[in-house]
Design a protein around this motif. Structure first.
Motif, PDB file in Angstrom:
ATOM      1  N   ASP A 150      68.249  46.188  16.227  1.00  0.00           N
ATOM      2  CA  ASP A 150      67.009  46.163  15.434  1.00  0.00           C
ATOM      3  C   ASP A 150      66.356  44.779  15.445  1.00  0.00           C
ATOM      4  OD1 ASP A 150      67.384  48.836  14.854  1.00  0.00           O
ATOM      5  OD2 ASP A 150      68.145  48.471  12.817  1.00  0.00           O
ATOM      6  N   ILE A 151      67.160  43.730  15.352  1.00  0.00           N
ATOM      7  CA  ILE A 151      66.623  42.366  15.357  1.00  0.00           C
ATOM      8  C   ILE A 151      65.988  42.049  16.715  1.00  0.00           C
ATOM      9  CG2 ILE A 151      67.224  39.913  15.241  1.00  0.00           C
ATOM     10  CD1 ILE A 151      69.400  40.762  13.149  1.00  0.00           C
ATOM     11  N   ILE A 152      66.680  42.389  17.781  1.00  0.00           N
ATOM     12  CA  ILE A 152      66.128  42.153  19.122  1.00  0.00           C
ATOM     13  C   ILE A 152      64.851  42.959  19.321  1.00  0.00           C
ATOM     14  CG2 ILE A 152      66.547  42.427  21.606  1.00  0.00           C
ATOM     15  CD1 ILE A 152      69.568  41.911  20.959  1.00  0.00           C
ATOM     16  N   ALA A 153      64.859  44.203  18.885  1.00  0.00           N
ATOM     17  CA  ALA A 153      63.680  45.061  19.025  1.00  0.00           C
ATOM     18  C   ALA A 153      62.499  44.498  18.234  1.00  0.00           C
ATOM     19  CB  ALA A 153      64.000  46.480  18.566  1.00  0.00           C
ATOM     20  N   ALA A 154      62.766  43.961  17.045  1.00  0.00           N
ATOM     21  CA  ALA A 154      61.691  43.375  16.233  1.00  0.00           C
ATOM     22  C   ALA A 154      61.091  42.150  16.923  1.00  0.00           C
ATOM     23  CB  ALA A 154      62.220  43.000  14.851  1.00  0.00           C
ATOM     24  N   SER A 155      61.931  41.343  17.538  1.00  0.00           N
ATOM     25  CA  SER A 155      61.447  40.163  18.265  1.00  0.00           C
ATOM     26  C   SER A 155      60.585  40.581  19.455  1.00  0.00           C
ATOM     27  CB  SER A 155      62.625  39.312  18.739  1.00  0.00           C
ATOM     28  OG  SER A 155      62.172  38.131  19.368  1.00  0.00           O
ATOM     29  N   ILE A 156      61.052  41.566  20.191  1.00  0.00           N
ATOM     30  CA  ILE A 156      60.293  42.070  21.343  1.00  0.00           C
ATOM     31  C   ILE A 156      58.976  42.677  20.891  1.00  0.00           C
ATOM     32  CG2 ILE A 156      60.274  43.831  23.164  1.00  0.00           C
ATOM     33  CD1 ILE A 156      63.344  43.285  23.432  1.00  0.00           C
ATOM     34  N   SER A 157      58.977  43.353  19.761  1.00  0.00           N
ATOM     35  CA  SER A 157      57.768  44.001  19.248  1.00  0.00           C
ATOM     36  C   SER A 157      56.661  42.983  18.983  1.00  0.00           C
ATOM     37  CB  SER A 157      58.095  44.777  17.980  1.00  0.00           C
ATOM     38  OG  SER A 157      56.929  45.345  17.432  1.00  0.00           O
ATOM     39  N   VAL A 158      57.022  41.844  18.379  1.00  0.00           N
ATOM     40  CA  VAL A 158      56.020  40.796  18.120  1.00  0.00           C
ATOM     41  C   VAL A 158      55.467  40.273  19.439  1.00  0.00           C
ATOM     42  CG1 VAL A 158      55.627  38.484  17.165  1.00  0.00           C
ATOM     43  CG2 VAL A 158      57.023  40.141  15.892  1.00  0.00           C
ATOM     44  N   LYS A 159      56.331  40.024  20.382  1.00  0.00           N
ATOM     45  CA  LYS A 159      55.899  39.514  21.685  1.00  0.00           C
ATOM     46  C   LYS A 159      55.072  40.558  22.441  1.00  0.00           C
ATOM     47  CE  LYS A 159      59.754  36.301  21.963  1.00  0.00           C
ATOM     48  NZ  LYS A 159      60.460  36.648  20.725  1.00  0.00           N
ATOM     49  N   GLN A 160      55.417  41.824  22.264  1.00  0.00           N
ATOM     50  CA  GLN A 160      54.655  42.902  22.900  1.00  0.00           C
ATOM     51  C   GLN A 160      53.235  42.949  22.342  1.00  0.00           C
ATOM     52  OE1 GLN A 160      56.190  44.836  25.417  1.00  0.00           O
ATOM     53  NE2 GLN A 160      54.072  45.349  25.841  1.00  0.00           N
ATOM     54  N   GLU A 161      53.115  42.717  21.031  1.00  0.00           N
ATOM     55  CA  GLU A 161      51.789  42.685  20.418  1.00  0.00           C
ATOM     56  C   GLU A 161      50.962  41.530  20.977  1.00  0.00           C
ATOM     57  OE1 GLU A 161      49.776  42.804  15.971  1.00  0.00           O
ATOM     58  OE2 GLU A 161      51.910  43.217  16.194  1.00  0.00           O
ATOM     59  N   ILE A 162      51.592  40.371  21.167  1.00  0.00           N
ATOM     60  CA  ILE A 162      50.908  39.218  21.766  1.00  0.00           C
ATOM     61  C   ILE A 162      50.521  39.534  23.218  1.00  0.00           C
ATOM     62  CG2 ILE A 162      51.277  36.844  22.571  1.00  0.00           C
ATOM     63  CD1 ILE A 162      53.050  36.465  20.025  1.00  0.00           C
ATOM     64  N   LEU A 163      51.430  40.170  23.937  1.00  0.00           N
ATOM     65  CA  LEU A 163      51.197  40.501  25.340  1.00  0.00           C
ATOM     66  C   LEU A 163      50.016  41.442  25.519  1.00  0.00           C
ATOM     67  CD1 LEU A 163      52.235  40.245  28.282  1.00  0.00           C
ATOM     68  CD2 LEU A 163      53.744  42.185  27.799  1.00  0.00           C
ATOM     69  N   SER A 164      49.810  42.332  24.576  1.00  0.00           N
ATOM     70  CA  SER A 164      48.735  43.321  24.709  1.00  0.00           C
ATOM     71  C   SER A 164      47.414  42.857  24.088  1.00  0.00           C
ATOM     72  CB  SER A 164      49.172  44.646  24.086  1.00  0.00           C
ATOM     73  OG  SER A 164      49.367  44.489  22.696  1.00  0.00           O
ATOM     74  N   ASP A 165      47.361  41.624  23.585  1.00  0.00           N
ATOM     75  CA  ASP A 165      46.166  41.115  22.909  1.00  0.00           C
ATOM     76  C   ASP A 165      45.501  40.024  23.755  1.00  0.00           C
ATOM     77  OD1 ASP A 165      44.245  40.000  21.243  1.00  0.00           O
ATOM     78  OD2 ASP A 165      45.557  39.907  19.489  1.00  0.00           O
ATOM     79  N   ALA A 166      44.507  40.422  24.536  1.00  0.00           N
ATOM     80  CA  ALA A 166      43.829  39.473  25.432  1.00  0.00           C
ATOM     81  C   ALA A 166      43.166  38.338  24.655  1.00  0.00           C
ATOM     82  CB  ALA A 166      42.796  40.207  26.285  1.00  0.00           C
ATOM     83  N   SER A 167      42.634  38.610  23.477  1.00  0.00           N
ATOM     84  CA  SER A 167      41.974  37.552  22.701  1.00  0.00           C
ATOM     85  C   SER A 167      42.992  36.525  22.209  1.00  0.00           C
ATOM     86  CB  SER A 167      41.185  38.134  21.526  1.00  0.00           C
ATOM     87  OG  SER A 167      42.044  38.740  20.587  1.00  0.00           O
ATOM     88  N   PHE A 168      44.205  36.968  21.896  1.00  0.00           N
ATOM     89  CA  PHE A 168      45.266  36.034  21.506  1.00  0.00           C
ATOM     90  C   PHE A 168      45.614  35.125  22.683  1.00  0.00           C
ATOM     91  CE2 PHE A 168      49.402  34.380  20.583  1.00  0.00           C
ATOM     92  CZ  PHE A 168      49.441  34.245  19.203  1.00  0.00           C
ATOM     93  N   GLN A 169      45.725  35.711  23.860  1.00  0.00           N
ATOM     94  CA  GLN A 169      46.038  34.923  25.051  1.00  0.00           C
ATOM     95  C   GLN A 169      44.920  33.920  25.359  1.00  0.00           C
ATOM     96  OE1 GLN A 169      47.333  37.690  28.171  1.00  0.00           O
ATOM     97  NE2 GLN A 169      48.174  38.947  26.532  1.00  0.00           N
TER      98      GLN A 169
END
Length: 192
Positions: free
Chosen positions: A7-26
């Motif tokens: 669950d902890i690893i999945a939560a970390s990946i989830s935040v990074k996945q949200e960043i990865l899918s957000d072109a304006s954040f990049q």
């Protein structure tokens, strides 16, 4: 136990996945990187500040510039503002812990430099005060925060607000994003 680890690893990946899918954040990360590159190319310095784990991340990222990231190259002028313990304890004792960074920004930084502050809440009083001093001196500010940006939101020329409210997940993303800035900066300045 294994479920909790997952669950902890999945939560970390989830935040990074949200960043990865957000072109304006990049794009925000690219704009912050461009500010760092411009400062170094102009002979200016990039300084960091944070508290606790964020201080460790600040020192880590400063060392990537002043030491090396991938390339054997000259040192870039960068440091973390908390590294002088005699200064830190004297100012915290004689003035206030809230003043530890703003006094150094006032005394050692100049227009064209970059100050990067790491605060998961965006509300750390000593970093907020440092950003206020930086703003008054024409120093570019880059805020690494959590989702809301806190008080640093309005004081950051470039706000990198990780889409999370969980401190460890924010810090894990801060180091990832900091490494991206270091890698892109080094490549731009020392392009072989």
């Amino acid at each position: 136990m294994a479920t909790k680890i997952y669950d902890i690893i999945a939560a970390s990946i989830s935040v990074k996945q949200e960043i990865l899918s957000d072109a304006s954040f990049q794009q925000k990360v690219q704009a912050a990187t461009d500010a760092v590159i411009h400062a170094f190319q102009a002979g200016k310095k990039v300084m960091f500040c944070g508290n606790g784990g964020s201080a460790a991340d600040a020192q880590h990222l400063a060392a990537e510039f002043s030491g090396r990231f991938y390339k054997n190259r000259r040192a870039l002028p960068s440091d973390a503002l908390h590294c002088n313990t005699s200064y830190l304890t004297a100012v915290a004792n004689d003035y206030s812990y809230d003043d530890i960074y703003s006094r150094l920004v006032d005394g050692t930084m100049e227009k064209g430099d970059v100050l990067i502050g790491l605060s998961t809440s965006g509300n750390s009083p000593n970093i907020v005060k440092a950003f206020e001093t930086a703003r008054a001196k024409g120093i570019t500010t880059i805020g690494f925060t959590g989702a809301t940006g806190g008080k640093m939101k309005d004081l950051s020329d470039h706000l990198i607000n990780v889409p999370s409210t969980v401190t460890p997940r924010i810090q894990e993303s801060h180091i990832l994003l900091g490494h991206i800035i270091c890698e892109l900066t080094e490549a731009a300045i020392f392009n072989d």
